[in-house]
Design a protein around this motif. Structure first.
Motif, PDB file in Angstrom:
ATOM      1  N   PRO A   4     -24.306   7.434  12.527  1.00 54.26           N
ATOM      2  CA  PRO A   4     -23.927   8.022  11.246  1.00 54.26           C
ATOM      3  C   PRO A   4     -23.961   9.549  11.258  1.00 54.26           C
ATOM      4  CG  PRO A   4     -26.028   6.846  11.093  1.00 54.26           C
ATOM      5  CD  PRO A   4     -25.499   6.600  12.446  1.00 54.26           C
ATOM      6  N   VAL A   5     -23.025  10.113  10.529  1.00 59.55           N
ATOM      7  CA  VAL A   5     -22.941  11.571  10.448  1.00 59.55           C
ATOM      8  C   VAL A   5     -23.437  11.996   9.075  1.00 59.55           C
ATOM      9  CG1 VAL A   5     -21.350  13.522  10.453  1.00 59.55           C
ATOM     10  CG2 VAL A   5     -20.982  11.604  12.002  1.00 59.55           C
ATOM     11  N   ALA A   6     -24.345  12.955   9.023  1.00 61.64           N
ATOM     12  CA  ALA A   6     -24.883  13.398   7.733  1.00 61.64           C
ATOM     13  C   ALA A   6     -23.787  14.120   6.950  1.00 61.64           C
ATOM     14  CB  ALA A   6     -26.064  14.320   7.961  1.00 61.64           C
ATOM     15  N   LYS A   7     -23.797  13.916   5.640  1.00 68.36           N
ATOM     16  CA  LYS A   7     -22.771  14.521   4.786  1.00 68.36           C
ATOM     17  C   LYS A   7     -22.721  16.032   4.940  1.00 68.36           C
ATOM     18  CE  LYS A   7     -20.857  12.050   1.032  1.00 68.36           C
ATOM     19  NZ  LYS A   7     -20.585  12.064  -0.393  1.00 68.36           N
ATOM     20  N   LYS A   8     -23.938  16.613   5.114  1.00 66.89           N
ATOM     21  CA  LYS A   8     -23.977  18.082   5.189  1.00 66.89           C
ATOM     22  C   LYS A   8     -23.230  18.609   6.424  1.00 66.89           C
ATOM     23  CE  LYS A   8     -28.663  18.258   7.208  1.00 66.89           C
ATOM     24  NZ  LYS A   8     -28.272  18.299   8.612  1.00 66.89           N
ATOM     25  N   ASP A   9     -23.141  17.750   7.461  1.00 71.82           N
ATOM     26  CA  ASP A   9     -22.473  18.182   8.687  1.00 71.82           C
ATOM     27  C   ASP A   9     -20.946  18.232   8.559  1.00 71.82           C
ATOM     28  OD1 ASP A   9     -24.914  18.381   9.843  1.00 71.82           O
ATOM     29  OD2 ASP A   9     -24.847  16.398  10.793  1.00 71.82           O
TER      30      ASP A   9
ATOM     31  N   SER B 280     -18.477   7.428   9.065  1.00 71.58           N
ATOM     32  CA  SER B 280     -18.596   8.468  10.094  1.00 71.58           C
ATOM     33  C   SER B 280     -17.340   8.662  10.954  1.00 71.58           C
ATOM     34  CB  SER B 280     -19.776   8.143  10.997  1.00 71.58           C
ATOM     35  OG  SER B 280     -20.941   8.110  10.219  1.00 71.58           O
TER      36      SER B 280
END
Lengths: 71, 460
Positions: free
Chosen positions: B219-224, A24
């Protein structure tokens, strides 16, 4: 994007000892840095094209941005 | 079940793995990677990288796979005479490996691919240049996505280079501890405050480390993140990494050995005489590979390399290795590989199950080991008994060219001047007796103009 920028600048990155998530933070900072660098790169690439054009007018060899070996 | 032939250095990647059969090295491509591999071949990228000398040649061969249940194809990569690791590279070697990785990524991007990892362990030195060895590290690039290997590039290449350049060249040794690269928060702590004034380091190390900490639990979603990286942004990022790496230089610091040949007790004639003796011994044993231990700037290694013998020149001093590499690069010497190694604490086996990266001795034995003007440093400065030295050399090489430097020689006397002489057996009789346990002595030649003797030995 501006939200991310603000967050990165003001997020208070204290010395939290945590297991580093591999994705991230790296992804987000990469997008931010790349967005800032993209403009400069476009200008640089444009300038190379211009100078390449003039160089070719005067018979100089064109600069290849994808040089194969480390200098 | 674990395949006994499967090499443990490549177990993480589901795309395929390395295996050895009948002494030959192969890479199995798994069905998992079939579509990617076909696209890669069709794109012509692999061929272009091989032609440019950036990728090792790995043709498809008709060989039984190691694991038929997962196999798509088998490749036979050109085998390198010695695998080396980042903690054994000098500064410019490291820098060249970083720049070659970025060149490969640039070319991959133009062909619609991206490197899915940017590990130093995928770079090796072959002939006089760095070469990428993992054919399966490419994946189709989805327009607008960030570079998946950015973090790894910063940890494996940028952080160690910045630390070597701005703090101390010896900090490359941190790579021995951190197999997936130096954690960026650690690099940021160790770098001087002035490194924040370097735009590239401020962004790719300091801000990057801060962002990792900030988003560790977030966590950052892949779609973002899809669609966020335009072409100029992606190329701008690579361009910035490249200029940051290029901008890192080595501060010249005088170390113990860098000026060694100016400070020895050898006259030009004795040095030439020693060279001739080394050459005649090499002619006699005809080795395919030489490990020159304590090689300094590779002066004597070059005698072997110039005869077409692959020669690894190991030395403890990173500046001596740097000098050897720069000369090798300038003269495009093909058979020489200078590497940093502390013989008193040689590279260990590291990684999962102690088996991801081989120890120094696991990568041998060499056909011939050269130990010139070395024994007194190990026996006297490091207190290694002569018998233990003989055992080590017998593990490292099949034949041995070794110089005995007796007491009375100015270099030995210098080492003894500051300490008590607790080495009663350190004499030519004691030396021969200890080495005869492991070796058969083929020749013993006094070096004219010195008190030293050059031996040629063969492992029993």
């Amino acid at each position: 994007m501006s939200g991310l920028f603000t967050q990165l600048l003001t997020g208070g990155f204290g010395a939290r000892l945590v297991y580093l998530d591999p994705g991230s933070g790296s992804y987000l900072i990469q997008i931010l840095i790349a967005a800032l660098l993209g403009g400069a790169f476009a200008i640089k690439a444009f300038w190379k094209q211009i100078s390449g054009f003039f160089a070719s007018l005067f018979g100089k060899k064109k600069d290849d941005n994808l040089d194969d070996q480390p200098k | 079940m674990t395949n006994p032939n499967k090499l443990s250095s490549s177990f993480r990647d589901p795309s395929g793995f390395m295996f050895r059969r009948d002494g030959r090295l192969y890479r199995q491509v798994n069905v998992h990677y079939q579509a990617e591999y076909d696209r890669l071949v069709q794109s012509g990228l692999l061929e272009k990288l091989v032609q440019a000398g950036l990728l090792v040649f790995a043709p498809v061969v008709e060989v039984k796979p190691a694991d038929a249940s997962t196999a798509y194809k088998v490749l036979q990569p050109e085998e390198l005479p010695l695998i080396s690791y980042p903690y054994e590279w000098s500064f410019t070697q490291y820098k060249d490996a970083a720049l070659a990785t970025l060149q490969i990524q640039k070319r991959a991007y133009e062909a619609g691919f991206a490197l899915k990892d940017a590990s130093t362990y995928n770079m090796q030195f072959h002939h006089d240049r760095p070469v990428f060895i993992d054919t399966l590290s490419f994946e189709t690039y989805r327009e607008g996505e960030p570079w998946v290997a950015y973090r790894q590039f910063c940890q494996h290449f940028l952080a160690p280079l910045a630390l070597m350049s701005l703090v101390d060249i010896r900090l490359s040794q941190l790579m021995r501890v951190y197999i997936d690269g130096i954690p960026l928060d650690l690099a940021a702590k160790l770098l001087p405050g002035s490194s924040k004034m370097n735009l590239g380091l401020a962004a790719h190390i300091h801000a990057h480390a801060a962002a990792q900490v900030r988003y560790a639990d977030d966590p950052v979603a892949k779609k973002d993140i899809r669609g966020k990286m335009g072409r100029n942004a992606f190329l701008g990022l690579l361009d910035s990494l490249e200029s940051t790496v290029r901008g890192l230089t080595l501060k010249t610091v005088k170390t113990e050995w860098a000026e060694y040949y100016n400070a020895t007790n050898y006259t030009d004639t004795s040095l030439a005489e020693k060279g001739k003796l080394v050459e005649s011994m090499l002619v006699r044993v005809k080795p395919a590979s030489v490990w020159d231990l304590g090689a300094n700037n590779a002066y004597f290694s070059r005698i072997a390399a110039s005869r077409g013998i692959f020669t690894a020149a190991f030395d403890i001093d990173p500046l001596a290795v740097e000098a050897a590499y720069l000369q090798m690069k300038e003269k495009k010497e093909q058979n020489l590989l200078p590497l940093v190694l502390d013989l008193a604490n040689p590279s260990p086996a590291i990684g999962w199950h102690h088996a991801e990266r081989d120890s120094f001795l696991q990568r041998g034995p060499a056909d011939c080991v050269m130990a010139l003007a070395l024994i007194h440093h190990l026996a006297i400065s490091n207190n290694v008994p002569l018998g233990a030295l003989a055992s080590f050399f017998a593990d490292a090489g099949k034949t041995l060219i070794i110089e005995f430097v007796p007491k009375g020689d100015s270099q030995v006397d210098r080492l003894l001047s500051t300490r008590e002489d607790i080495f009663p057996d350190y004499n030519i009789q004691g030396f021969e007796q200890a080495f005869k346990e492991q070796f058969k002595i083929l020749e013993a030649q006094p070096i004219a103009g010195t008190k030293r003797t050059l031996y040629l030995m063969e492992r029993k």
